[in-house]
Design a protein around this motif. Structure first.
Motif, PDB file in Angstrom:
ATOM      1  N   LYS A   1       6.186  -0.014  -4.127  1.00  0.00           N
ATOM      2  CA  LYS A   1       5.883   1.407  -4.011  1.00  0.00           C
ATOM      3  C   LYS A   1       7.145   2.167  -3.592  1.00  0.00           C
ATOM      4  CE  LYS A   1       1.345   1.346  -4.710  1.00  0.00           C
ATOM      5  NZ  LYS A   1       1.256  -0.072  -5.106  1.00  0.00           N
ATOM      6  N   TRP A   2       7.233   3.423  -4.049  1.00  0.00           N
ATOM      7  CA  TRP A   2       8.248   4.337  -3.523  1.00  0.00           C
ATOM      8  C   TRP A   2       7.692   4.998  -2.272  1.00  0.00           C
ATOM      9  CZ3 TRP A   2      13.133   4.422  -5.002  1.00  0.00           C
ATOM     10  CH2 TRP A   2      13.493   4.053  -6.299  1.00  0.00           C
ATOM     11  N   VAL A   3       8.408   4.857  -1.148  1.00  0.00           N
ATOM     12  CA  VAL A   3       7.949   5.408   0.128  1.00  0.00           C
ATOM     13  C   VAL A   3       9.084   6.213   0.755  1.00  0.00           C
ATOM     14  CG1 VAL A   3       7.057   4.882   2.422  1.00  0.00           C
ATOM     15  CG2 VAL A   3       6.386   3.451   0.472  1.00  0.00           C
ATOM     16  N   GLN A   4       8.749   7.395   1.225  1.00  0.00           N
ATOM     17  CA  GLN A   4       9.769   8.211   1.879  1.00  0.00           C
ATOM     18  C   GLN A   4      10.181   7.579   3.213  1.00  0.00           C
ATOM     19  OE1 GLN A   4       7.845  12.150   1.760  1.00  0.00           O
ATOM     20  NE2 GLN A   4       9.661  12.852   0.618  1.00  0.00           N
TER      21      GLN A   4
ATOM     22  N   PRO B   1       3.163  10.421   0.630  1.00  0.00           N
ATOM     23  CA  PRO B   1       2.944  10.943  -0.727  1.00  0.00           C
ATOM     24  C   PRO B   1       3.603  10.059  -1.789  1.00  0.00           C
ATOM     25  CG  PRO B   1       4.639  12.220   0.379  1.00  0.00           C
ATOM     26  CD  PRO B   1       4.061  11.299   1.419  1.00  0.00           C
ATOM     27  N   LYS B   2       3.002  10.049  -2.971  1.00  0.00           N
ATOM     28  CA  LYS B   2       3.602   9.349  -4.097  1.00  0.00           C
ATOM     29  C   LYS B   2       4.808  10.136  -4.605  1.00  0.00           C
ATOM     30  CE  LYS B   2      -0.522   7.009  -5.887  1.00  0.00           C
ATOM     31  NZ  LYS B   2      -1.389   6.800  -7.071  1.00  0.00           N
ATOM     32  N   ALA B   3       5.759   9.401  -5.138  1.00  0.00           N
ATOM     33  CA  ALA B   3       6.939  10.058  -5.707  1.00  0.00           C
ATOM     34  C   ALA B   3       6.631  10.557  -7.108  1.00  0.00           C
ATOM     35  CB  ALA B   3       8.115   9.093  -5.749  1.00  0.00           C
TER      36      ALA B   3
ATOM     37  N   PHE C   1      13.355   8.717  -0.902  1.00  0.00           N
ATOM     38  CA  PHE C   1      12.396   7.718  -1.349  1.00  0.00           C
ATOM     39  C   PHE C   1      13.076   6.340  -1.396  1.00  0.00           C
ATOM     40  CE2 PHE C   1       9.882  11.324  -2.870  1.00  0.00           C
ATOM     41  CZ  PHE C   1       8.604  10.899  -2.546  1.00  0.00           C
TER      42      PHE C   1
ATOM     43  N   LYS D   1      11.742   2.853 -12.614  1.00  0.00           N
ATOM     44  CA  LYS D   1      10.377   2.367 -12.444  1.00  0.00           C
ATOM     45  C   LYS D   1      10.400   1.068 -11.646  1.00  0.00           C
ATOM     46  CE  LYS D   1       6.185   1.291 -15.078  1.00  0.00           C
ATOM     47  NZ  LYS D   1       5.598   1.168 -16.437  1.00  0.00           N
TER      48      LYS D   1
ATOM     49  N   GLU E   1       0.840  -1.194   0.000  1.00  0.00           N
ATOM     50  CA  GLU E   1       0.000   0.000   0.000  1.00  0.00           C
ATOM     51  C   GLU E   1       0.879   1.251   0.000  1.00  0.00           C
ATOM     52  OE1 GLU E   1      -2.787   0.034   3.154  1.00  0.00           O
ATOM     53  OE2 GLU E   1      -3.668  -1.926   2.654  1.00  0.00           O
ATOM     54  N   GLN E   2       0.393   2.264  -0.682  1.00  0.00           N
ATOM     55  CA  GLN E   2       1.128   3.531  -0.683  1.00  0.00           C
ATOM     56  C   GLN E   2       1.074   4.160   0.699  1.00  0.00           C
ATOM     57  OE1 GLN E   2       2.915   4.967  -3.359  1.00  0.00           O
ATOM     58  NE2 GLN E   2       3.713   6.162  -1.636  1.00  0.00           N
TER      59      GLN E   2
END
Length: 438
Positions: free
Chosen positions: A270-273, A254-256, A406, A264, A250-251
């Motif tokens: 997912k990219w997560v900070q 915020p999305k990157a 990220f 990609k 799950e995200q």
């Protein structure tokens, strides 16, 4: 075989008469002067060669000793002073305003020999110069010797001459001893043929040396680059297959934006900070060194020197502090099995602390949410990063920069499979490197 070993082998062949053929048309060399000690030449000479003492066909001329006050900087009208350091390195050249006897000068083409500390010959190619006391100028009889033959003979015999010298801090050989040393004298035309062959081979050996050095550099760097490629493939989801049975991530946060991430990700990643994967974060401090009550206690205290780029674990520290040191400074204790990263100087250093440690101000503790991210996976990702850092004297990164990072986040079980596969492949790379090591 490296360049030096190859050249040494060729030189040995040359001075023992095995590099070019002997010709029947060339006369044998007659004995000149008294016979030298034959046991100082560890090989048999060709039939037409003879062994003579250096003093029989050369003259060794001492250089001049200098006081430091006599060493001058370059200026018009001054004469360069050649020291042993100018033979073999790019040492600074000093100058003199003294007028000396002609024998104390060397000119282009003169043969010199360093006889103290560093041993070896040099054919001088510079301007008219004064040569230092630790150098001889060698005058020779051209009826018997070619200058370059004498040079190559002395080059090959330099280590043997040094080993026969005297001294502890600085080995040297006396002029009297050197004059008794033997030199093999082939027919003059054969000397010139040997010199021509060596001159022909020398640039080829230099080319071989450059190629050998580049190959050695590539071989030494190959394991590091291969591991970096493995890590990069792993972080892009190309090292292990994605499984249909594993849920998508799950995200979180915020999305990157496309320009904020370098590649990609697979569909379920997912990219997560980092700040959304981290439960707590803090840096430390250093108890004052002026109070002995704060040091040499039982509490491990980590600084950047305790983290290694070659290890992912921190299990011991060089320094220890006391409870008073903790209570009276800004250092903080990091519970075992968390992440510690370098924030100044060693920006590529990261480890899981296997013991509870206090940390200094150059380190930061990360208490990652292990329900979301495997600590070993995070370390593998972190090692793909290249932090430039900021600062004029010591490069560092700030907390907000670190937390804004990220991180690629696969399903948790896939993270663990990725870590396992990376460690398998790294072990294979290490095994391969060990097999290539001499």
């Amino acid at each position: 075989m490296n360049k030096k070993l190859l050249w040494d082998s060729i030189l040995q062949q040359a001075i023992s008469g095995k590099l070019v053929p002997q010709l029947d048309t060339e006369p044998a060399v007659e004995q000149i002067g008294p016979d030298p000690a034959p046991d100082e030449v560890p090989f048999e000479l060709p039939e037409k060669w003879t062994l003579v003492q250096l003093s029989s066909i050369t003259t060794l001329i001492n250089g001049r000793a200098y006081k430091k006050a006599e060493l001058l900087e370059e200026a018009p009208g001054l004469t360069p002073i050649i020291r042993v350091g100018n033979f073999f390195t790019q040492s600074k050249i000093y100058y003199s305003d003294l007028e000396l006897a002609p024998k104390h000068y060397c000119n282009k083409g003169d043969l010199l020999f360093a006889w103290s500390a560093s041993f070896g010959p040099k054919i001088w190619e510079g301007p008219r110069s004064i040569f230092h006391y630790h150098i001889w100028k060698i005058e020779y009889n051209p009826q018997y010797l070619d200058c370059k033959w004498l040079y190559y003979w002395l080059e090959e015999r330099s280590e043997a001459l040094k080993s026969s010298g005297h001294g502890i801090a600085m080995i040297h050989i006396t002029k009297q001893e050197m004059e008794k040393k033997p030199i093999a004298v082939p027919p003059l035309e054969e000397q010139r043929r040997i010199v021509a062959k060596l001159d022909e081979l020398k640039p080829l050996i230099d080319q071989f040396g450059e190629a050998h050095d580049k190959l050695s550099e590539l071989e030494a760097d190959f394991p590091r680059k291969l591991k970096a490629s493995i890590l990069q493939a792993a972080m892009q989801g190309k090292l292990v297959p994605q499984l249909d049975t594993e849920p998508a991530v799950e995200q979180i946060g915020p999305k990157a934006a496309p320009e904020e991430v370098p590649f990609k990700l697979p569909e379920k990643w997912k990219w997560v900070q980092l700040e959304h994967l981290n439960l707590a974060s803090f840096s430390g401090g250093t108890p004052t060194k002026n109070n002995p009550d704060y040091w040499n206690g039982s509490i491990p205290w980590a600084s950047i020197k305790d983290l290694s780029v070659d290890s992912e674990e921190l299990s011991a520290t060089q320094d220890h502090i006391t409870e008073k040191g903790v209570a009276n400074s800004s250092t903080k204790l990091v519970e075992a099995n968390n992440i510690i990263v370098g924030m100044r100087m060693g920006l590529d250093k990261i480890a899981i602390n296997k013991i509870a440690v206090a940390i200094n101000q150059d380190l930061r503790a990360l208490y990652l949410d292990y329900k979301l991210i495997d600590p070993k996976f995070f370390i593998k990702f972190y090692k793909t990063l290249r932090f430039e850092g900021t600062g004029t004297t010591v490069k560092g990164i700030k907390k907000n920069e670190l937390m804004a990072l990220f991180v690629p986040l696969p399903p948790l079980e896939e993270q663990r499979r990725i870590v396992e596969r990376i460690e398998q492949l790294f072990a294979e790379v290490d095994k391969m490197s060990a097999c290539k090591a001499p």
